[in-house]
Design an enzyme around this catalytic site. Structure first.
Site, PDB file in Angstrom:
ATOM      1  N   HIS A 143    -147.749 -67.249  37.241  1.00 16.66           N
ATOM      2  CA  HIS A 143    -147.643 -66.005  37.997  1.00 16.66           C
ATOM      3  C   HIS A 143    -148.750 -65.914  39.040  1.00 16.66           C
ATOM      4  O   HIS A 143    -149.853 -66.423  38.838  1.00 16.66           O
ATOM      5  CB  HIS A 143    -147.741 -64.791  37.079  1.00 16.66           C
ATOM      6  CG  HIS A 143    -146.521 -64.568  36.245  1.00 16.66           C
ATOM      7  ND1 HIS A 143    -145.357 -64.044  36.754  1.00 16.66           N
ATOM      8  CD2 HIS A 143    -146.289 -64.812  34.928  1.00 16.66           C
ATOM      9  CE1 HIS A 143    -144.457 -63.973  35.784  1.00 16.66           C
ATOM     10  NE2 HIS A 143    -144.992 -64.433  34.674  1.00 16.66           N
ATOM     11  N   HIS A 147    -144.971 -61.173  30.502  1.00 14.10           N
ATOM     12  CA  HIS A 147    -146.090 -61.408  29.583  1.00 14.10           C
ATOM     13  C   HIS A 147    -147.168 -60.340  29.793  1.00 14.10           C
ATOM     14  O   HIS A 147    -147.702 -59.794  28.825  1.00 14.10           O
ATOM     15  CB  HIS A 147    -146.695 -62.797  29.816  1.00 14.10           C
ATOM     16  CG  HIS A 147    -146.132 -63.860  28.942  1.00 14.10           C
ATOM     17  ND1 HIS A 147    -144.913 -64.438  29.170  1.00 14.10           N
ATOM     18  CD2 HIS A 147    -146.623 -64.455  27.817  1.00 14.10           C
ATOM     19  CE1 HIS A 147    -144.679 -65.354  28.240  1.00 14.10           C
ATOM     20  NE2 HIS A 147    -145.698 -65.378  27.402  1.00 14.10           N
TER      21      HIS A 147
END
Length: 453
Positions: free
Chosen positions: A267, A220
C-alpha cells in the site's frame, strides 16, 4: 485562494501516493530489491490505473486478451531484460513476472537463499510470483510480518475465539459486528475505486497473497484500526484497567498494522491514511448502534432468517462489482463468519447458554494469573481451535464438490473452480458461517459438557 488550496491538496495526495516514498521507507527498514538493471530507468506513474480504466469492455478486469474469463487479475509476462511497456502495470507489478503453478498453501520466500536473497514469493491461490529481495534487518522483518498477520485469517480464527472462550463473549459479539461492517465496506470500496497497488519496481513486494486485489483503501489498516480501538471502547468501564494502558495498547496495535502494509510494499501512504480514517468513521457511526444490533440478534424471533438473508444479499452485491480477486473470497468469508456468530448468539439466548453477567457485577477485575488459570485457558484454546479447523476442513471438502456438481463446473482444478462466483459464494459463506456458529455455540457447549468453563 481556493485554487491554491486545491493545488496544494492535489500535490499532497500525489506525494502520499508516490511509490518511491514506499520504496524509500523499505530501504530505510533494510529491504532491498534485486531488480534487473534493464528496469532501473522505467518511467513509473503513481497509482497507475490505466489497466483498470474503461477504455475496453474487459479493461481492468484481469481478463485474458483472448477473451477467456474467470481468471484472476494477473500480470502480463515479461522476461528479465525485456522492454516493459509504459502504462502496462496491473495492480502495481510493472516488471511483469509470469505466474507459475503452485501447490495450495505454498509459502515460498521464508528461508534465505545462499546468496542472501529471498526465493520468489508465490500466491498460493493464483500461482502469482513476486521478486527476489534481501532483508538486512531481520528484527524489523519479523516485527512487520507479525503486524501484517494481525489482519489475516490466522489471526481472526484464533483471536476472536480465544476472546469468546476465555475473556468476554459479550464484547466479542459486538466487536465482530464492527469487524464485519468495516471489512465489508472496505472491500467494496476497493472494487469501486479500483486503484492499483504501488508499482514494482521501485517498490519491493515482500508479500504476494493479496496482490491481486485493488489498493485503496487498505483493509488491513481498517481492521488494524477498528479491532483495537473497538476493543478499547467496548472494554473500558466494563473491565478495570488503566485508561492510558488501554489507549496506548490500541495505538501501538494500530500503528504496527498500518506501517507493516507500507513495509510489505502492498500500500501507499495514502492508502493507509484513508483506511485509518475510513475505519474511524465507520466505528463512530456503528458504535452507538451496537446495543440495538446485538439485542436484535439475541431476541428477535426472525433474527436468524433476516441475518442470513442480509449477509447473503451483501455477498451477492459485492460479487457483482468486479471479476475475481482474493477480496471476493475474503468478503464472503467475513460475511459468513458474521452470520454464523449472530445465529449462534440467538440460539444461545434461546437455550440460556453463555448468559451475559448482570450489570450489577460491573466492572470486572482481571483474575490473578495462576498455573491453573493459564492451563485451563490453553486447553480451551487448543481444543476449540482444533474443532474449528476440523470444521473448516470437513465443510470445505463437502461444499466445493457439491457446488461444482450443482452448477456443472469442472472441479478437477480446485483453484480454478473456487474462483467461479457460483462456487466461491456458497463455499466461503457456508464454510465460515459454520465455523462462526461452532465458535460461539458448539465449542462452548462442548466446554460446558467437559466442565472446562
Amino acid at each position: 485562494m481556493a485554487t491554491a488550496i486545491k493545488l496544494g491538496l492535489r500535490q499532497l495526495l500525489e506525494y502520499l501516493q508516490d511509490p518511491h516514498k514506499v520504496a524509500s521507507f523499505q530501504r530505510i527498514c533494510g529491504v532491498r530489491g534485486t531488480f534487473a538493471d534493464a528496469w532501473s530507468d522505467q518511467t513509473l506513474r503513481n497509482g497507475d490505473c490505466s489497466s483498470h480504466g474503461d477504455s475496453g469492455r474487459n479493461a481492468g478486469k484481469g481478463e485474458p486478451e483472448d477473451g477467456q474469463t474467470g481468471g484472476p487479475r494477473l500480470r502480463a509476462a515479461a522476461s528479465p531484460g525485456s522492454t516493459v511497456k509504459r502504462g502496462g502495470a496491473k495492480n502495481g507489478l510493472q516488471n511483469g513476472f509470469a505466474p507459475t503453478p503452485a501447490a495450495a498453501g505454498e509459502t515460498a520466500g521464508h528461508a534465505a537463499a545462499s546468496d542472501g536473497t529471498k526465493p520468489l514469493r508465490r500466491n498460493s491461490l493464483t500461482g502469482e510470483v513476486g521478486q527476489e529481495f534481501v532483508i538486512e534487518n531481520r528484527l524489523l522483518y519479523y516485527l512487520f510480518t507479525f503486524g501484517t498477520e494481525l489482519g489475516n485469517e490466522l489471526f481472526y480464527i484464533t483471536f476472536f475465539p480465544f476472546f469468546i472462550w476465555n475473556i468476554d463473549a459479550y464484547v466479542s459479539r459486538r466487536l465482530i459486528v464492527i469487524w464485519v461492517w468495516v471489512m465489508y465496506l472496505g472491500q467494496c470500496t476497493k472494487d469501486i475505486i479500483r486503484w492499483s497497488r504501488p508499482s514494482s519496481p521501485p517498490v519491493v513486494k515482500v508479500e504476494m497473497f493479496y496482490n491481486s486485489e485493488y489498493s485503496m483503501p487498505s483493509t488491513h489498516a481498517m481492521s488494524g484500526t477498528a479491532i483495537p480501538l473497538g476493543l478499547f471502547l467496548l472494554t473500558y468501564g466494563r473491565w478495570e484497567y488503566p485508561f492510558l494502558l488501554g489507549l496506548a495498547s490500541a495505538v501501538c496495535w494500530c500503528s504496527l498494522v498500518c506501517i507493516s502494509r507500507i513495509y510489505m510494499g502492498m500500500h501507499s501512504i495514502l492508502d493507509v491514511i484513508v483506511g485509518f480514517l475510513y475505519s474511524i468513521l465507520i466505528l463512530v457511526a456503528f458504535h452507538p448502534a451496537l446495543e440495538v444490533i446485538d439485542n436484535f440478534n439475541l431476541t428477535c424471533r426472525y433474527a436468524p432468517l433476516i441475518i442470513i438473508s442480509l449477509h447473503l444479499a451483501m455477498g451477492v452485491f459485492s460479487f457483482t462489482l468486479d471479476t475475481w480477486s482474493t477480496s471476493r473470497g475474503d468478503t464472503a468469508q467475513i460475511l459468513g463468519t458474521g452470520a454464523g456468530i449472530a445465529c449462534a448468539s440467538h440460539l444461545n439466548y434461546l437455550l440460556g447458554l453463555m448468559p451475559d453477567p448482570p450489570l450489577t457485577q460491573l466492572p470486572f477485575s482481571p483474575p490473578p494469573l495462576s498455573a491453573a488459570l493459564v492451563g485451563r485457558c490453553l486447553v480451551r484454546f487448543v481444543l476449540g481451535v482444533a474443532v474449528l479447523l476440523a470444521t473448516r476442513a470437513v465443510m470445505k471438502a463437502l461444499t466445493i464438490p457439491l457446488a461444482c456438481r450443482l452448477f456443472r463446473i469442472p472441479c478437477h482444478d480446485v483453484r480454478q473452480a473456487r474462483q467461479r462466483m457460483e462456487v466461491e459464494l456458497p463455499y466461503r459463506y457456508i464454510v465460515y458461517g459454520t465455523v462462526g456458529f461452532n465458535a460461539l455455540f458448539l465449542v462452548p457447549f462442548l466446554f460446558s459438557y467437559l466442565n472446562l468453563f
